[in-house]
Scaffold this motif. Structure first.
Motif, PDB file in Angstrom:
ATOM      1  N   VAL A 121       0.850  -1.193   0.000  1.00  0.00           N
ATOM      2  CA  VAL A 121       0.000   0.000   0.000  1.00  0.00           C
ATOM      3  C   VAL A 121       0.882   1.237   0.000  1.00  0.00           C
ATOM      4  N   VAL A 122       0.524   2.197  -0.843  1.00  0.00           N
ATOM      5  CA  VAL A 122       1.218   3.495  -0.884  1.00  0.00           C
ATOM      6  C   VAL A 122       0.218   4.573  -0.484  1.00  0.00           C
ATOM      7  N   ILE A 123       0.543   5.324   0.548  1.00  0.00           N
ATOM      8  CA  ILE A 123      -0.293   6.450   0.974  1.00  0.00           C
ATOM      9  C   ILE A 123       0.300   7.722   0.384  1.00  0.00           C
ATOM     10  N   ALA A 124      -0.436   8.340  -0.528  1.00  0.00           N
ATOM     11  CA  ALA A 124       0.019   9.568  -1.205  1.00  0.00           C
ATOM     12  C   ALA A 124      -1.112  10.595  -1.135  1.00  0.00           C
ATOM     13  N   THR A 125      -1.530  10.891   0.082  1.00  0.00           N
ATOM     14  CA  THR A 125      -2.754  11.672   0.296  1.00  0.00           C
ATOM     15  C   THR A 125      -2.551  13.174   0.440  1.00  0.00           C
ATOM     16  N   GLY A 126      -1.318  13.657   0.429  1.00  0.00           N
ATOM     17  CA  GLY A 126      -1.108  15.100   0.531  1.00  0.00           C
ATOM     18  C   GLY A 126      -1.485  15.646   1.892  1.00  0.00           C
ATOM     19  N   PHE A 127      -1.858  16.947   1.906  1.00  0.00           N
ATOM     20  CA  PHE A 127      -2.164  17.570   3.192  1.00  0.00           C
ATOM     21  C   PHE A 127      -3.244  18.646   3.086  1.00  0.00           C
ATOM     22  N   TYR A 128      -3.913  18.758   1.950  1.00  0.00           N
ATOM     23  CA  TYR A 128      -4.767  19.916   1.695  1.00  0.00           C
ATOM     24  C   TYR A 128      -6.197  19.746   2.204  1.00  0.00           C
ATOM     25  N   ASP A 129      -6.489  18.637   2.866  1.00  0.00           N
ATOM     26  CA  ASP A 129      -7.873  18.315   3.189  1.00  0.00           C
ATOM     27  C   ASP A 129      -8.324  18.796   4.563  1.00  0.00           C
ATOM     28  N   ILE A 130      -7.382  19.026   5.477  1.00  0.00           N
ATOM     29  CA  ILE A 130      -7.755  19.373   6.843  1.00  0.00           C
ATOM     30  C   ILE A 130      -7.166  20.734   7.191  1.00  0.00           C
ATOM     31  N   PRO A 131      -7.998  21.778   7.363  1.00  0.00           N
ATOM     32  CA  PRO A 131      -7.473  23.095   7.731  1.00  0.00           C
ATOM     33  C   PRO A 131      -6.818  23.066   9.106  1.00  0.00           C
ATOM     34  N   ASN A 132      -5.765  23.835   9.258  1.00  0.00           N
ATOM     35  CA  ASN A 132      -5.116  24.026  10.552  1.00  0.00           C
ATOM     36  C   ASN A 132      -5.935  25.062  11.325  1.00  0.00           C
ATOM     37  N   LEU A 133      -6.799  24.596  12.194  1.00  0.00           N
ATOM     38  CA  LEU A 133      -7.781  25.467  12.839  1.00  0.00           C
ATOM     39  C   LEU A 133      -7.138  26.425  13.832  1.00  0.00           C
ATOM     40  N   MET A 134      -7.769  27.591  13.997  1.00  0.00           N
ATOM     41  CA  MET A 134      -7.310  28.587  14.959  1.00  0.00           C
ATOM     42  C   MET A 134      -7.803  28.274  16.358  1.00  0.00           C
ATOM     43  N   ASN A 135      -8.896  27.506  16.457  1.00  0.00           N
ATOM     44  CA  ASN A 135      -9.487  27.131  17.742  1.00  0.00           C
ATOM     45  C   ASN A 135      -9.834  28.349  18.590  1.00  0.00           C
ATOM     46  N   ILE A 136     -10.605  29.244  17.991  1.00  0.00           N
ATOM     47  CA  ILE A 136     -11.056  30.448  18.682  1.00  0.00           C
ATOM     48  C   ILE A 136     -12.574  30.543  18.580  1.00  0.00           C
ATOM     49  N   PRO A 137     -13.200  31.285  19.486  1.00  0.00           N
ATOM     50  CA  PRO A 137     -14.658  31.473  19.385  1.00  0.00           C
ATOM     51  C   PRO A 137     -15.033  32.124  18.049  1.00  0.00           C
ATOM     52  N   GLY A 138     -16.080  31.613  17.425  1.00  0.00           N
ATOM     53  CA  GLY A 138     -16.577  32.182  16.182  1.00  0.00           C
ATOM     54  C   GLY A 138     -15.955  31.608  14.932  1.00  0.00           C
ATOM     55  N   GLU A 139     -15.019  30.672  15.075  1.00  0.00           N
ATOM     56  CA  GLU A 139     -14.353  30.125  13.893  1.00  0.00           C
ATOM     57  C   GLU A 139     -15.321  29.357  13.002  1.00  0.00           C
TER      58      GLU A 139
END
Length: 324
Positions: A121-139
């Motif tokens: 198995v080769v995992i070549a999934t990149g990184f563009y799918d999950i935003p790096n969240l700010m974890n602040i109110p209202g996000e």
């Protein structure tokens, strides 16, 4: 039960290159992709241009012809999807891999549409799918966007851009030129040194002349319906009117998926464990390819310097087959 020689997760440029190498060596293979071919590139900003020149984005020696010094998103889509058609690559689209687990010497790959079996198995999934969240109110408000595609929706709007990387700078400049009132909130003391060299003077000049407002050494604290609250370098709290927030804070690999596949993640950057000569992880016959190898350090790998992963992986697989 069919057991493939190789199952490749992800139909990005590096996943396609792995499939081409498998095809050349007469190995049975399948690519499984949760979206379209080169799905991450499809979701890039519409007018994005690459940092690399066209020849450095080529795979399998197929010429990438571009009239511009730096090719754009649409040219890249045409190029990579064209290769997939020309090579008649075996791809299942709009099918997401849920789980990978190994039973003896065979992997079982569970997807949203069924189960597959493979020796490698080769995992070549990149990184563009999950935003790096700010974890602040209202996000989670609808006005907050973690993906930027084009500037037109933001004309005559008060736009806050978070970050100072290429995506943030492009969003700030493009929306400003379509009539937005742009404010940048930047954690660091200057525009990122990784910003494209032909763009960096533009953003610095726009900030210097006051066309775009920039708050350096600043941090956003809260997003409200009609405003944002942030802290500046003196720890003073400010609230400014706002219509949209473009949170260009980067993206992350799917670490949960990597962990569930048995791959060890190390250090603060959650770097996946793999052999740099073969791309094989701590799980025998499970490989990584492309930008997913960098963990949180998503600037470490890109198309230009990870094209070689495909050949490295196939060489290792073939050598194992020959030594059986």
């Amino acid at each position: 039960m069919e057991i493939l020689d190789i199952l490749i997760i992800g139909a990005g440029p590096i996943g396609l290159n792995c499939a081409i190498e498998a095809q050349k060596n007469n190995l049975s293979y399948l690519i499984i992709e949760k979206g379209t071919i080169v799905n991450s590139l499809y979701h890039y900003p519409l007018y994005m241009r690459f940092f690399s020149t066209a020849e450095k984005l080529e795979i399998d020696g197929t010429p990438f012809i571009s009239p511009a010094p730096k090719p754009g998103r649409q040219e890249a889509l045409e190029y990579y999807q064209g290769i997939a058609r020309q090579k008649d690559l075996n791809i299942h689209l709009y099918e997401k891999v849920v789980k990978v687990f190994k039973i003896d010497d065979v992997f079982e790959i569970e997807t949203t549409k069924g189960n597959y079996f493979a020796k490698n198995v080769v995992i070549a999934t990149g990184f563009y799918d999950i935003p790096n969240l700010m974890n602040i109110p209202g996000e989670n408000l609808p006005k907050v966007k973690h993906y930027y595609t084009e500037p037109y929706p933001y004309a005559r709007q008060k736009v806050v851009v978070i970050g100072s990387s290429n995506s943030a700078v492009d969003a700030a400049l493009e929306t400003y030129r379509k009539g937005a009132e742009v404010t940048m909130i930047i954690r660091h003391s200057e525009i990122s040194k990784s910003v494209k060299y032909w763009v960096k003077p533009d953003i610095e000049n726009r900030i210097s002349e006051g066309s775009i407002t920039a708050h350096f050494n600043a941090e956003i604290l809260e997003v409200k319906e009609q405003s944002v609250i942030f802290k500046d370098y003196d720890h003073q709290i400010h609230e400014i009117e706002n219509d949209f927030v473009l949170a260009m804070t980067g993206y992350l690999p799917d670490f949960e998926f990597l962990r569930n596949s048995g791959i060890e993640l190390n250090g603060d950057c959650l770097n996946p464990q793999y052999n740099m000569e073969t791309m094989e992880t701590n799980i025998s016959n499970l490989y990584l390819a492309g930008v997913v190898c960098g963990g949180k350090d998503t600037h470490l790998w890109f198309i230009e310097n990870s094209r070689a992963h495909a050949e490295m992986i196939l060489n290792n697989i073939i050598s194992k087959l020959e030594n059986r």
